[in-house]
Design an enzyme around this catalytic site. Structure first.
Site, PDB file in Angstrom:
ATOM      1  N   PRO A  11      10.112  -8.800  -5.567  1.00 14.34           N
ATOM      2  CA  PRO A  11       9.728  -9.154  -3.997  1.00 14.34           C
ATOM      3  C   PRO A  11       8.326  -9.081  -3.708  1.00 14.34           C
ATOM      4  CG  PRO A  11      11.036  -7.054  -3.767  1.00 14.34           C
ATOM      5  CD  PRO A  11      11.041  -7.762  -5.083  1.00 14.34           C
ATOM      6  N   ASN A  12       7.876 -10.199  -3.062  1.00 16.52           N
ATOM      7  CA  ASN A  12       6.433 -10.100  -2.456  1.00 16.52           C
ATOM      8  C   ASN A  12       5.355 -10.258  -3.525  1.00 16.52           C
ATOM      9  OD1 ASN A  12       7.213  -9.758   0.361  1.00 16.52           O
ATOM     10  ND2 ASN A  12       7.919  -7.908  -0.193  1.00 16.52           N
ATOM     11  N   ARG A  19      -1.861 -10.942  -0.464  1.00 10.70           N
ATOM     12  CA  ARG A  19      -1.277  -9.579   0.063  1.00 10.70           C
ATOM     13  C   ARG A  19      -1.976  -8.411  -0.197  1.00 10.70           C
ATOM     14  NH1 ARG A  19       3.642  -6.696  -3.339  1.00 10.70           N
ATOM     15  NH2 ARG A  19       4.170  -5.323  -1.591  1.00 10.70           N
ATOM     16  N   TYR A  24      -3.903  -4.589  -4.346  1.00  3.28           N
ATOM     17  CA  TYR A  24      -3.399  -5.384  -5.373  1.00  3.28           C
ATOM     18  C   TYR A  24      -4.222  -6.285  -5.953  1.00  3.28           C
ATOM     19  CZ  TYR A  24       1.050  -3.393  -3.573  1.00  3.28           C
ATOM     20  OH  TYR A  24       2.007  -2.670  -3.054  1.00  3.28           O
ATOM     21  N   ASN A  75       8.212  -5.219 -12.986  1.00  8.50           N
ATOM     22  CA  ASN A  75       7.524  -4.718 -11.916  1.00  8.50           C
ATOM     23  C   ASN A  75       8.323  -5.326 -10.789  1.00  8.50           C
ATOM     24  OD1 ASN A  75       6.036  -4.422  -9.684  1.00  8.50           O
ATOM     25  ND2 ASN A  75       4.411  -5.294 -10.273  1.00  8.50           N
ATOM     26  N   ALA A  78       9.192  -3.722  -4.495  1.00 14.72           N
ATOM     27  CA  ALA A  78       9.845  -2.535  -3.674  1.00 14.72           C
ATOM     28  C   ALA A  78      11.207  -2.098  -4.095  1.00 14.72           C
ATOM     29  CB  ALA A  78      10.044  -3.151  -2.179  1.00 14.72           C
ATOM     30  N   HIS A  81      12.188   1.053  -5.700  1.00 14.62           N
ATOM     31  CA  HIS A  81      12.465   2.747  -5.055  1.00 14.62           C
ATOM     32  C   HIS A  81      13.618   2.591  -4.443  1.00 14.62           C
ATOM     33  CE1 HIS A  81       8.008   2.710  -5.840  1.00 14.62           C
ATOM     34  NE2 HIS A  81       7.729   1.523  -5.123  1.00 14.62           N
ATOM     35  N   ASP A  88      21.297  -0.133 -12.631  1.00 14.64           N
ATOM     36  CA  ASP A  88      22.471  -0.333 -13.728  1.00 14.64           C
ATOM     37  C   ASP A  88      22.221  -1.297 -14.795  1.00 14.64           C
ATOM     38  OD1 ASP A  88      23.760   1.529 -12.512  1.00 14.64           O
ATOM     39  OD2 ASP A  88      24.998   0.285 -11.187  1.00 14.64           O
ATOM     40  N   GLU A  99       8.216  -0.577 -17.607  1.00 15.72           N
ATOM     41  CA  GLU A  99       7.974  -0.588 -16.016  1.00 15.72           C
ATOM     42  C   GLU A  99       6.509  -0.597 -15.777  1.00 15.72           C
ATOM     43  OE1 GLU A  99       8.378   3.064 -13.977  1.00 15.72           O
ATOM     44  OE2 GLU A  99       8.513   2.261 -12.046  1.00 15.72           O
ATOM     45  N   HIS A 101       3.356  -1.424 -12.818  1.00 18.37           N
ATOM     46  CA  HIS A 101       2.891  -1.716 -11.431  1.00 18.37           C
ATOM     47  C   HIS A 101       1.481  -2.001 -11.410  1.00 18.37           C
ATOM     48  CE1 HIS A 101       6.687  -0.245  -9.781  1.00 18.37           C
ATOM     49  NE2 HIS A 101       6.591   0.625 -10.796  1.00 18.37           N
ATOM     50  N   ARG A 108       0.614   6.964  -3.717  1.00 23.91           N
ATOM     51  CA  ARG A 108       0.616   6.384  -2.511  1.00 23.91           C
ATOM     52  C   ARG A 108       1.667   6.947  -1.620  1.00 23.91           C
ATOM     53  NH1 ARG A 108       1.466   0.019  -3.649  1.00 23.91           N
ATOM     54  NH2 ARG A 108       0.940   0.264  -1.437  1.00 23.91           N
ATOM     55  N   ARG A 112       7.283   5.912  -2.036  1.00 23.54           N
ATOM     56  CA  ARG A 112       7.126   5.448  -3.386  1.00 23.54           C
ATOM     57  C   ARG A 112       7.200   6.311  -4.715  1.00 23.54           C
ATOM     58  NH1 ARG A 112       5.206   0.111  -1.681  1.00 23.54           N
ATOM     59  NH2 ARG A 112       4.054   0.292   0.284  1.00 23.54           N
TER      60      ARG A 112
END
Ligand code: DQA
Length: 145
Positions: A11-12, A19, A24, A75, A78, A81, A88, A99, A101, A108, A112
Site C-alpha cells: 500500500p501507498n 509521498r 522515499y 516490499n 505498511a 508490520h 502465512d 524482503e 524496503h 524509524r 516499524r
C-alpha cells in the site's frame, strides 16, 4: 516465462515520487519498475511487477508467485508490520523470498521495528533507497545460481 522474478509492492507505494520524498526519494513506482525490468533482463530473467493497496490481492499475488515464479521480492510497505495473512502466504513458498524496503524501518518509529516478512524471508534489504530493489534482484539471482 519459466524464469520470472515476482516483485510485489504494497500500500501507498503507488504514490512514490510524491509521498514523503525526504524519506522515499523522487523516483516513481514506474521508474522503479523500469529499472527492475532492465536489471532482470540484463541477468537473463523475466519480471512480473505488481502493486496493490489491498492485502488480499497481495496474498493472491504471492500464491501466483509460488506457482509461476522462481523468486519473489516483496516490499509489503505498511503490511510488513501488521499482516499475518501475508506471513502465512509467504510461509507456503519454497522459492527465495527477499524482503525489500526503500527506507530503513529499523531506524524509524517503534511500530516499524516488527516485520512479519523477515521471519519467512531468505533475507532482507533495506535503507538503500530505490537501489534496494536492484540489490534484492541481484541477491535473489545469486541465491538461485
Ligand atoms: C517501506 C517502509 C514501511 O515501514 C512503510 O510503511 C512503507 C514503505 C519502505 O519501502 O521503506 O510504506 O516499506
Amino acid at each position: 516465462m519459466a524464469n520470472t522474478i515476482y516483485i510485489l509492492n504494497g500500500p501507498n507505494l503507488n504514490l512514490l515520487g510524491e509521498r514523503e520524498p525526504e524519506i522515499y526519494g523522487a523516483a516513481t513506482l514506474d521508474d522503479i519498475k523500469l529499472a527492475c525490468a532492465a536489471r532482470c533482463e540484463s541477468r537473463g530473467y523475466g519480471m512480473s511487477f505488481h502493486q496493490s493497496n489491498i492485502e488480499g490481492e497481495i496474498v493472491g499475488q504471492i500464491q501466483e508467485a509460488g506457482r509461476k515464479g522462481v523468486a519473489l521480492l516483496i516490499n509489503a510497505a505498511a503490511y510488513t508490520h501488521t499482516s499475518v495473512a501475508i506471513y502465512d502466504a509467504l510461509k507456503t513458498l519454497t522459492i527465495p523470498v527477499i524482503e525489500v524496503h526503500i527506507s530503513q524501518p529499523a531506524a524509524r518509529e517503534a511500530f516499524r521495528q516488527t516485520s512479519f516478512i523477515a521471519p519467512v524471508a531468505t533475507g532482507s534489504i533495506s535503507g538503500f533507497g530505490t537501489n534496494s530493489y536492484l540489490l534484492a534482484i541481484d541477491a535473489a539471482i545469486d541465491t538461485l545460481l
